[in-house]
Design a protein around this motif. Structure first.
Motif, PDB file in Angstrom:
ATOM      1  N   ALA A   1       0.844  -1.193   0.000  1.00  0.00           N
ATOM      2  CA  ALA A   1       0.000   0.000   0.000  1.00  0.00           C
ATOM      3  C   ALA A   1       0.882   1.247   0.000  1.00  0.00           C
ATOM      4  O   ALA A   1       1.268   1.753   1.059  1.00  0.00           O
ATOM      5  N   GLN A   2       1.197   1.726  -1.170  1.00  0.00           N
ATOM      6  CA  GLN A   2       2.081   2.890  -1.283  1.00  0.00           C
ATOM      7  C   GLN A   2       1.408   4.133  -0.719  1.00  0.00           C
ATOM      8  O   GLN A   2       0.247   4.417  -0.993  1.00  0.00           O
ATOM      9  N   GLN A   3       2.166   4.870   0.099  1.00  0.00           N
ATOM     10  CA  GLN A   3       1.696   6.157   0.599  1.00  0.00           C
ATOM     11  C   GLN A   3       2.827   7.165   0.485  1.00  0.00           C
ATOM     12  O   GLN A   3       3.998   6.821   0.588  1.00  0.00           O
ATOM     13  N   VAL A   4       2.470   8.382   0.236  1.00  0.00           N
ATOM     14  CA  VAL A   4       3.440   9.476   0.187  1.00  0.00           C
ATOM     15  C   VAL A   4       2.874  10.625   1.006  1.00  0.00           C
ATOM     16  O   VAL A   4       1.715  11.025   0.810  1.00  0.00           O
ATOM     17  N   ASP A   5       3.658  11.116   1.955  1.00  0.00           N
ATOM     18  CA  ASP A   5       3.212  12.192   2.853  1.00  0.00           C
ATOM     19  C   ASP A   5       1.927  11.800   3.582  1.00  0.00           C
ATOM     20  O   ASP A   5       1.002  12.600   3.746  1.00  0.00           O
ATOM     21  N   ASN A   6       1.871  10.537   4.009  1.00  0.00           N
ATOM     22  CA  ASN A   6       0.724  10.003   4.762  1.00  0.00           C
ATOM     23  C   ASN A   6      -0.584  10.084   3.979  1.00  0.00           C
ATOM     24  O   ASN A   6      -1.674  10.233   4.561  1.00  0.00           O
ATOM     25  N   LYS A   7      -0.490   9.956   2.678  1.00  0.00           N
ATOM     26  CA  LYS A   7      -1.674   9.896   1.818  1.00  0.00           C
ATOM     27  C   LYS A   7      -1.532   8.698   0.900  1.00  0.00           C
ATOM     28  O   LYS A   7      -0.534   8.558   0.197  1.00  0.00           O
ATOM     29  N   LEU A   8      -2.530   7.820   0.915  1.00  0.00           N
ATOM     30  CA  LEU A   8      -2.462   6.615   0.096  1.00  0.00           C
ATOM     31  C   LEU A   8      -2.495   6.959  -1.384  1.00  0.00           C
ATOM     32  O   LEU A   8      -3.261   7.819  -1.829  1.00  0.00           O
ATOM     33  N   SER A   9      -1.670   6.273  -2.162  1.00  0.00           N
ATOM     34  CA  SER A   9      -1.703   6.410  -3.604  1.00  0.00           C
ATOM     35  C   SER A   9      -2.889   5.619  -4.151  1.00  0.00           C
ATOM     36  O   SER A   9      -3.213   4.543  -3.625  1.00  0.00           O
ATOM     37  N   PRO A  10      -3.552   6.108  -5.196  1.00  0.00           N
ATOM     38  CA  PRO A  10      -4.717   5.394  -5.752  1.00  0.00           C
ATOM     39  C   PRO A  10      -4.429   3.950  -6.123  1.00  0.00           C
ATOM     40  O   PRO A  10      -5.307   3.092  -6.022  1.00  0.00           O
ATOM     41  N   ILE A  11      -3.188   3.652  -6.535  1.00  0.00           N
ATOM     42  CA  ILE A  11      -2.853   2.293  -6.949  1.00  0.00           C
ATOM     43  C   ILE A  11      -3.052   1.305  -5.798  1.00  0.00           C
ATOM     44  O   ILE A  11      -3.390   0.142  -6.028  1.00  0.00           O
ATOM     45  N   ALA A  12      -2.895   1.748  -4.548  1.00  0.00           N
ATOM     46  CA  ALA A  12      -3.083   0.853  -3.405  1.00  0.00           C
ATOM     47  C   ALA A  12      -4.518   0.350  -3.349  1.00  0.00           C
ATOM     48  O   ALA A  12      -4.772  -0.835  -3.095  1.00  0.00           O
ATOM     49  N   LEU A  13      -5.472   1.222  -3.614  1.00  0.00           N
ATOM     50  CA  LEU A  13      -6.885   0.849  -3.573  1.00  0.00           C
ATOM     51  C   LEU A  13      -7.251  -0.007  -4.777  1.00  0.00           C
ATOM     52  O   LEU A  13      -8.086  -0.911  -4.678  1.00  0.00           O
ATOM     53  N   GLU A  14      -6.622   0.263  -5.922  1.00  0.00           N
ATOM     54  CA  GLU A  14      -6.851  -0.567  -7.109  1.00  0.00           C
ATOM     55  C   GLU A  14      -6.344  -1.987  -6.883  1.00  0.00           C
ATOM     56  O   GLU A  14      -7.003  -2.967  -7.253  1.00  0.00           O
ATOM     57  N   LEU A  15      -5.176  -2.108  -6.264  1.00  0.00           N
ATOM     58  CA  LEU A  15      -4.605  -3.434  -5.991  1.00  0.00           C
ATOM     59  C   LEU A  15      -5.474  -4.216  -5.007  1.00  0.00           C
ATOM     60  O   LEU A  15      -5.612  -5.441  -5.119  1.00  0.00           O
ATOM     61  N   LEU A  16      -6.077  -3.512  -4.045  1.00  0.00           N
ATOM     62  CA  LEU A  16      -6.946  -4.206  -3.087  1.00  0.00           C
ATOM     63  C   LEU A  16      -8.146  -4.823  -3.793  1.00  0.00           C
ATOM     64  O   LEU A  16      -8.587  -5.920  -3.443  1.00  0.00           O
ATOM     65  N   GLY A  17      -8.682  -4.125  -4.792  1.00  0.00           N
ATOM     66  CA  GLY A  17      -9.808  -4.673  -5.537  1.00  0.00           C
ATOM     67  C   GLY A  17      -9.449  -5.968  -6.236  1.00  0.00           C
ATOM     68  O   GLY A  17     -10.190  -6.961  -6.179  1.00  0.00           O
ATOM     69  N   LYS A  18      -8.299  -5.989  -6.901  1.00  0.00           N
ATOM     70  CA  LYS A  18      -7.851  -7.209  -7.584  1.00  0.00           C
ATOM     71  C   LYS A  18      -7.468  -8.280  -6.571  1.00  0.00           C
ATOM     72  O   LYS A  18      -7.740  -9.472  -6.780  1.00  0.00           O
ATOM     73  N   ALA A  19      -6.832  -7.878  -5.463  1.00  0.00           N
ATOM     74  CA  ALA A  19      -6.442  -8.848  -4.435  1.00  0.00           C
ATOM     75  C   ALA A  19      -7.661  -9.580  -3.886  1.00  0.00           C
ATOM     76  O   ALA A  19      -7.620 -10.790  -3.633  1.00  0.00           O
ATOM     77  N   ARG A  20      -8.769  -8.860  -3.716  1.00  0.00           N
ATOM     78  CA  ARG A  20      -9.989  -9.503  -3.230  1.00  0.00           C
ATOM     79  C   ARG A  20     -10.493 -10.542  -4.221  1.00  0.00           C
ATOM     80  O   ARG A  20     -10.893 -11.644  -3.843  1.00  0.00           O
ATOM     81  N   ASP A  21     -10.455 -10.228  -5.509  1.00  0.00           N
ATOM     82  CA  ASP A  21     -10.889 -11.196  -6.529  1.00  0.00           C
ATOM     83  C   ASP A  21     -10.010 -12.450  -6.498  1.00  0.00           C
ATOM     84  O   ASP A  21     -10.510 -13.573  -6.583  1.00  0.00           O
ATOM     85  N   LEU A  22      -8.700 -12.239  -6.386  1.00  0.00           N
ATOM     86  CA  LEU A  22      -7.773 -13.377  -6.361  1.00  0.00           C
ATOM     87  C   LEU A  22      -7.970 -14.218  -5.103  1.00  0.00           C
ATOM     88  O   LEU A  22      -7.966 -15.449  -5.158  1.00  0.00           O
TER      89      LEU A  22
END
Length: 354
Positions: A13-34
């Motif tokens: 879950a990539q974060q920069v300046d304590n803000k999550l990058s959108p890619i982290a939330l996208e990966l969670l969606g695919k991770a749930r499917d897998l």
């Protein structure tokens, strides 16, 4: 390697300046499917940084994480290759994930290969599709017993986008892949779903390989985020000149859209790299995508084919872009685009005055 010891789907879950990058939330969606296709349906996020707030854990939970492993350490305040790679390596060795997904951002492209080398596993980069299946895809006659099931099948373009390769890592764990931002879709958040927070404290003692950050200079972006746009008006080499992009800007203005482009336009110096759609640019999923003066090479199509509606304008009736377009107009864009802009502006004005 005892493969049976490795369980669960993990994402960085990539974060920069304590803000999550959108890619982290996208990966969670695919991770749930897998995870749903595996016996162990647990999804875990790896969150690294310094002074991390519980709001990040809550957000990861809302988007599908069952657990969040948090490493909060001053050495992780800003991204540096060695401490981040050491932290992820320690997590892998302790928790033994079956699958580990990393975003193919500037940080992820640096971190993923380093981690895979440290833990002696494979890494498939820039994946466009991930699924659970059998490997080999088709069992070799007489060797059906050797076919392995429930493997992570990682698909990515190969040979400059001219073919698609499906890759597996059947003999090592975790199975690792990097995924380009915008390729996977994030799920709708469920604020009632809470993730278990696991505080982890690996030894991150600086060594001779740790770099020191002397100064961080942040550049303020002056271009729009084409990945967030609902409507994109994209131009290619066929637009003819940078001056002709004024036609596309006028159309975009009427539709409250964003102008983007193909690689040929960036290579010609007409528009900045941040506006490029395609395999070597950004992957976009707008509601409406105008492809104007774009031939439709596979490298470009790979970045926009999941748009809800694709409208192509090209003078070449045999242009490949028409194969993926929902609507196509064969004609001179210098005539078609101004006329289209005029008609749409009249429709918008009529709606406002109604």
């Amino acid at each position: 390697m005892a493969l049976e010891e490795y369980k669960g789907v993990y994402i960085f879950a990539q974060q920069v300046d304590n803000k999550l990058s959108p890619i982290a939330l996208e990966l969670l969606g695919k991770a749930r499917d897998l995870a749903n296709d595996l016996d162990d349906k647990e999804v875990t996020a790896i969150l690294l940084g310094s002074g991390l707030g519980d709001d990040l854990v809550d957000e990861l939970g809302a988007y599908g994480a069952d657990k969040v492993i948090v490493v909060d350490d001053p050495e992780l305040k800003d991204y540096r290759t060695e401490p981040y790679a050491d932290a992820v390596q320690a997590i892998v060795e302790k928790f033994k994930p079956e699958i580990l997904l990393v975003g193919a951002t500037a940080i992820g492209r640096d971190l993923g290969p380093r981690v895979s080398a440290k833990i002696h596993t494979g890494l498939t980069a820039d994946c466009t599709k991930l699924e659970i299946g059998d490997f080999p895809l088709i069992a070799v006659p007489g060797h059906e017993a050797e076919q392995k099931h429930k493997q992570l099948l990682m698909t990515r373009p190969a040979f400059g986008g001219n073919t698609i390769a499906t890759i597996a890592c059947p003999d090592y764990r975790p199975q690792m892949a990097t995924v380009r931002p915008g390729v996977m879709q994030k799920k709708a958040p469920d604020r009632a779903h809470k993730a278990e927070k696991i505080a982890f404290h690996p030894d991150l003692t600086p060594n001779s390989c740790y770099t020191e950050i002397l100064k961080i200079v942040k550049e303020v972006s002056t271009v729009a985020d084409i990945q967030a746009a609902k409507i994109l008006v994209s131009g290619g080499r066929g637009v003819g000149s940078p001056e002709n992009f004024k036609l596309l800007e006028d159309l975009a203005s009427v539709l409250n859209a964003t102008v983007s482009c193909s690689r040929a336009v960036v290579d010609a110096g007409w528009m900045p790299k941040d506006m490029q759609v395609g395999q070597t640019g950004k992957t976009v999923r707008p509601h409406v995508y105008f492809a104007i003066g774009i031939s439709g090479a596979i490298q470009h199509v790979a970045g926009m084919e999941d748009s809800d509606i694709i409208i192509a304008i090209n003078k070449d009736e045999n242009a490949p872009i028409f194969d993926v377009a929902d609507y196509g107009i064969v004609g001179d864009l210098n005539k078609v685009v101004p006329l289209l802009t005029q008609k749409l502006k009249a429709a918008v004005d009529a709606k406002k005055n109604a």
